[in-house]
Design a protein around this motif. Structure first.
Motif, short mmCIF file in Angstrom:
data_model
loop_
_atom_site.label_atom_id
_atom_site.label_comp_id
_atom_site.label_asym_id
_atom_site.label_seq_id
_atom_site.Cartn_x
_atom_site.Cartn_y
_atom_site.Cartn_z
N MET A 51 2.21 31.93 7.42
CA MET A 51 2.31 32.15 9.14
C MET A 51 0.94 31.55 9.90
SD MET A 51 -0.37 35.59 10.23
CE MET A 51 -1.80 34.62 9.61
N THR A 52 0.63 30.95 8.98
CA THR A 52 -0.21 30.23 10.10
C THR A 52 -0.59 28.61 10.28
OG1 THR A 52 -2.40 30.60 8.31
CG2 THR A 52 -3.00 28.72 9.24
N VAL A 53 0.52 28.07 9.62
CA VAL A 53 0.93 26.55 9.95
C VAL A 53 1.75 26.53 11.52
CG1 VAL A 53 2.90 24.86 9.37
CG2 VAL A 53 1.01 25.25 7.97
N PRO A 83 1.09 34.44 4.13
CA PRO A 83 -0.49 33.91 5.27
C PRO A 83 -0.51 32.02 5.60
CG PRO A 83 -1.19 35.12 3.65
CD PRO A 83 0.42 34.43 2.82
N ILE A 84 0.32 31.37 5.04
CA ILE A 84 -0.34 29.91 4.97
C ILE A 84 0.65 30.09 6.13
CG2 ILE A 84 -0.71 27.75 4.06
CD1 ILE A 84 -2.18 28.41 1.56
N LYS A 108 2.12 29.34 13.60
CA LYS A 108 2.06 29.77 14.51
C LYS A 108 1.52 28.28 15.33
CE LYS A 108 -1.20 34.05 13.80
NZ LYS A 108 -1.90 34.31 13.38
N GLU A 109 0.94 27.50 14.37
CA GLU A 109 0.51 26.26 15.10
C GLU A 109 1.75 25.21 15.20
OE1 GLU A 109 -3.59 25.25 15.75
OE2 GLU A 109 -1.56 23.57 16.06
#
Lengths: 184, 417, 223
Positions: free
Chosen positions: B256-258, B253-254, B260-261
């Motif tokens: 994924m978050t990065v 998930p981390i 996305k940015e």
């Protein structure tokens, strides 16, 4: 001390925990001879912490009992107080165990990996950073022979042998066919 | 005559007496002697965090087989036996410290005591008392009691070789970065896998099929995953410019978050923010085979035109690559796991090996600063190669000419403490 | 805004990077406590990150179901599977065994999850056969050497292979296949692995320096 750093492996640990008093080591007592720790995420944090003060990360066992009060943990504060560590994995976790725990804190360490990954750990074996390595089903069968306790590793060797011979046969036939089609 | 006989008799008696006195019993000749423990010293263990003390005393001829040393420690009134070992062991040469931090040739017995293991109420800075006892049957000797307080040390001198290497690498790093904007740019050899990204994106645009990009099963703290996100940025820019569909299934998930940015930023840079969708990056599963099964299913159903497998992969590498190959997608892969490289080689069109992954960010973005840092990698590799050759030659010379000091120096220089 | 989006994250990255690097060389209690704190914070972030991933998963599949996109039925299985494991886990308080009996979670783990994982892993066997065919086609001298090495290793790794070698070549009195296989594993393979390892290690160090000193800023989106 039995622990897992893989969330999907907690069930396997439970199965082993169930088998220990039954057939693996019926004379050993939980809390006195062995303890099972709960799952923790973030393997690197766990490995680093085990080398410093393990009770900061594992203060209770998987059932919630305090670790410090268990006879098996008497005199143990970190991995430097332990005689041997062992990692049996199909992932690359053994690399992290060697780097963050075994080599850093000079803890004797051994490993069991898949046959594909075995060659990747041979440099550690040659330099003494790993004291032993079991690779794949053959490695498991070799170890079972060593400790005179034949189980799934030895039982699976028949299938492994036949599979290897079949693959060799198929490759040879394929090459013959390739040469036939190319040159004849 | 009588006088002569008398003299002879006296002389005989003297001779006999001297012979008797010279013939001492064998047990008295080899009688064990107690060592001199007046040189016993107790001090803080150097280069540690302050939980250990160092006890030393001279070794000597009294260290015979059968004799033992017993080490005692006390925080209050009661003494605790903390160590017992044969007299011929635990010498200065056995201490695992390098030559610049420890004198291995000193004729000393050395005991390093970790005090928290012996005293539950241990506190750094508290004073403890120590003494050593020699026991060889009935022969014993005891040192005087000496106090010592463990203290934390500011620098681990044993790691000086490591620190020097780090400083040199950092200096080279800053030097190359400061010379980043040189005329003509830096030469980087062609990396076919990275050159093929344009071809892959173009193919996907023409066929109207999506591109799948997998960052692997590593965490964001892993260097291959960081390298993968650099490549994702460049791929996303090209995808945004061509208005192609991009799908990035994630294991972590981390990451994924990065990602996305990164993808959003890539779309913004080519002024295609209107085409950006938040579900380009989506989480699948944190289980290895669940992730592989899910991505395989998606690849099988959606039949992408291009698949990128770049990052940390384990057993699922072959599952992903083979399924992609069966759909006819152009596949570009890269991983640091050598055990998975053969699978990628056979199933993928282009494979990035090890370091090519780390050079990708610089190669694709062509940013002078990133390109110049590749020089540091080259310096590092050159240093390793020179060290291997020089170190091997020195070790060979040392062994050949029996120069033990040279062998010890070379071994210590290249060891991590 | 640049201060919050760019300078503060870079400063945090730099300070934390330098402190963690220093803790390797400074063996005090302070550096040990610092590393312990970082480990605990990482654990907390990992826990929240998992929640984040879960929400992303649910959101993505809910949208597929509500919009009836192609294959929306598969998205239903995400929720079915989730409930099938989470509800028994809550009921049995996370325990897979109660005494000698399996709980619902234990049953699901042993007979669903384990079985499915084993199935996926065993599918590899079929893919490896097709990969092996492609990899060992003797199209050149190098491919021939590769094939020979692979053949020796495959024979060396199983007792049946060793018996076959012994039957065919044992009369020559030469090396045992297991010894040849072990030499291949210990010398050329390890040499190659070591070379790649060193390159990767150096690449890793340089990437870490790039991140600490703010040259590599992909992870926070560019300005």
């Amino acid at each position: 001390m039995i622990l897992t750093l893989n969330a999907g492996a907690t069930g396997l640990i439970d199965e082993i925990g169930e088998r220990i008093p039954k057939d693996i080591a019926p004379t050993k007592k939980y809390g006195t001879d062995y303890v099972i720790l709960p799952y923790q995420p973030n393997p690197v944090a766990v490995m680093t912490q085990l080398g410093m003060d393990m009770y900061q990360i594992y203060d209770k066992d998987r059932d919630g009992a305090l670790l410090r009060e268990m006879p098996v943990m008497k005199g143990i504060r970190n991995v430097k107080d332990m005689q041997l560590g062992m990692c049996i994995t199909g992932t690359a976790l053994l690399d992290y165990w060697v780097a963050y725990t075994a080599d850093k804190f000079k803890m004797p360490f051994a490993g069991g990996t898949t046959a594909v990954s075995q060659i990747g750990y041979a440099p550690y074996l040659q330099t003494g950073q790993l004291k032993g390595l079991m690779g794949g089903m053959k490695g498991a069968a070799d170890y079972e022979l060593l400790i005179d306790a034949k189980e799934k590793g030895t039982a699976g060797l028949d299938a492994l042998s036949l599979a290897h011979i079949m693959v060799i046969g198929l490759i040879v036939v394929a090459n013959i066919m390739m040469f036939w089609l190319k040159y004849l | 005559m009588l006088k002569t006989r008398l003299n002879l008799a006296v002389l005989s008696v003297f001779l006999a007496a001297s012979v008797v006195s010279a013939a001492t019993p064998a047990s008295q000749k080899n009688a064990p002697t107690a060592p001199d423990l007046s040189g016993f010293a107790a001090k803080d263990m150097p280069y540690d965090k302050g939980e250990a003390v160092l006890l030393t005393w001279p070794s000597g001829p009294a260290d015979v087989p059968g004799a033992v040393y017993q080490v005692y420690a006390a925080s209050g009134k009661d003494w605790v036996k903390v160590e017992e070992f044969p007299a011929g062991t635990k010498l200065a040469a056995d201490v695992e410290l390098p030559f610049w931090a420890w004198d291995r040739h000193a004729a000393l017995h050395v005991v390093q005591l970790d005090l928290p293991g012996f005293f539950n109420d241990f506190k750094i800075g508290n004073e403890y008392r120590f003494k050593v006892k020699y026991v060889n049957g009935k022969v014993t000797a005891e040192s005087s009691e000496l106090p010592a307080a463990p203290k934390p040390n500011l620098f681990n001198l044993a790691r000086l070789n490591n620190l020097l290497l780090l400083i040199v690498t950092t200096i080279v790093f800053f030097w190359t970065v400061s010379h980043a904007k040189r005329k003509g740019g830096l030469f980087i050899r062609r990396i076919a896998g990275l050159d093929a990204i344009d071809e892959a994106v173009g193919r996907a645009t023409e066929m109207g099929r999506p591109i799948f990009y997998s960052t692997g099963i590593g965490a964001m703290s892993g260097v291959p995953t960081i390298a993968s996100t650099s490549i994702l940025a460049e791929v996303a820019k090209k995808v945004a410019a061509h208005d192609t569909q991009l799908k990035v299934p994630h294991f972590d998930p981390i990451v994924m978050t990065v990602s996305k940015e990164i993808v959003k930023q890539a779309y913004a840079e080519v002024n295609r923010l209107d085409s950006y969708r938040d579900d380009i990056n989506f989480f699948v599963s944190q289980d290895q085979f669940s992730y592989a099964a899910s991505v395989d299913g998606m690849i099988h159903r959606e039949k992408p035109a291009a698949c990128f497998f770049i990052g940390h992969f384990m057993a699922e590498s072959l599952l992903l690559a083979e399924v992609g190959a069966t759909t006819g997608a152009i596949q570009i892969a890269g991983t640091e796991q050598e055990s998975q490289l053969p699978f990628f080689f056979t199933s993928c069109d282009y494979t990035l090996i090890g370091e090519e992954l780390y050079a990708a960010g610089a190669y694709l973005s062509k940013e002078p600063m990133l390109q110049s840092t590749l020089k540091v990698q080259d310096f590092g590799k050159a240093f390793v190669m020179v060290s291997i050759v020089a170190g091997s030659a020195l070790l060979l010379a040392g062994t050949w000419f029996k120069l033990d000091t040279l062998v010890t120096v070379v071994k210590h220089l290249f060891k991590a403490y | 805004m640049t201060l919050i989006k760019k300078h503060i994250p870079l400063a945090i990255c730099f300070i934390v990077g330098i402190l963690t690097l220093s803790s390797y060389y400074v063996p005090t209690q302070a550096s040990e406590k610092y590393v312990e704190s970082m480990n605990k914070w990482e654990n907390i972030v990992a826990g929240f990150a998992f929640l984040l991933g879960l929400f992303s998963l649910f959101f993505s599949h809910t949208r597929k179901i509500t919009r009836r996109v192609d294959g929306w039925g598969y998205s239903l299985f995400v929720f079915v599977g989730f409930l099938a494991m989470v509800v028994p886990a809550i009921v049995s308080n996370g325990k897979q065994m109660v005494g000698a009996d399996l709980t619902g979670l234990g049953w699901g783990y042993r007979f669903l999850f384990n079985a499915l994982s084993g199935t996926m892993f065993s599918v590899l066997a079929f893919y490896i056969v097709s990969t092996a065919y492609r990899a060992f086609r003797i199209k050149s001298l190098q491919a021939g050497v590769l094939f020979a090495a692979a053949l020796v290793l495959m024979l060396a790794k199983v007792p049946l292979g060793q018996m076959i070698w012994e039957t065919l070549f044992g009369w020559t009195g030469g090396w045992d296949i297991a010894q040849i296989g072990q030499w291949l594993m210990d010398v050329p393979a390890v040499a190659g692995k070591r070379g790649i390892m060193m390159g990767l290690a150096i690449g890793g160090i340089v990437t870490a320096l790039k991140i600490i000193f703010g040259i590599e800023r992909q992870y926070m989106g560019k300005d």
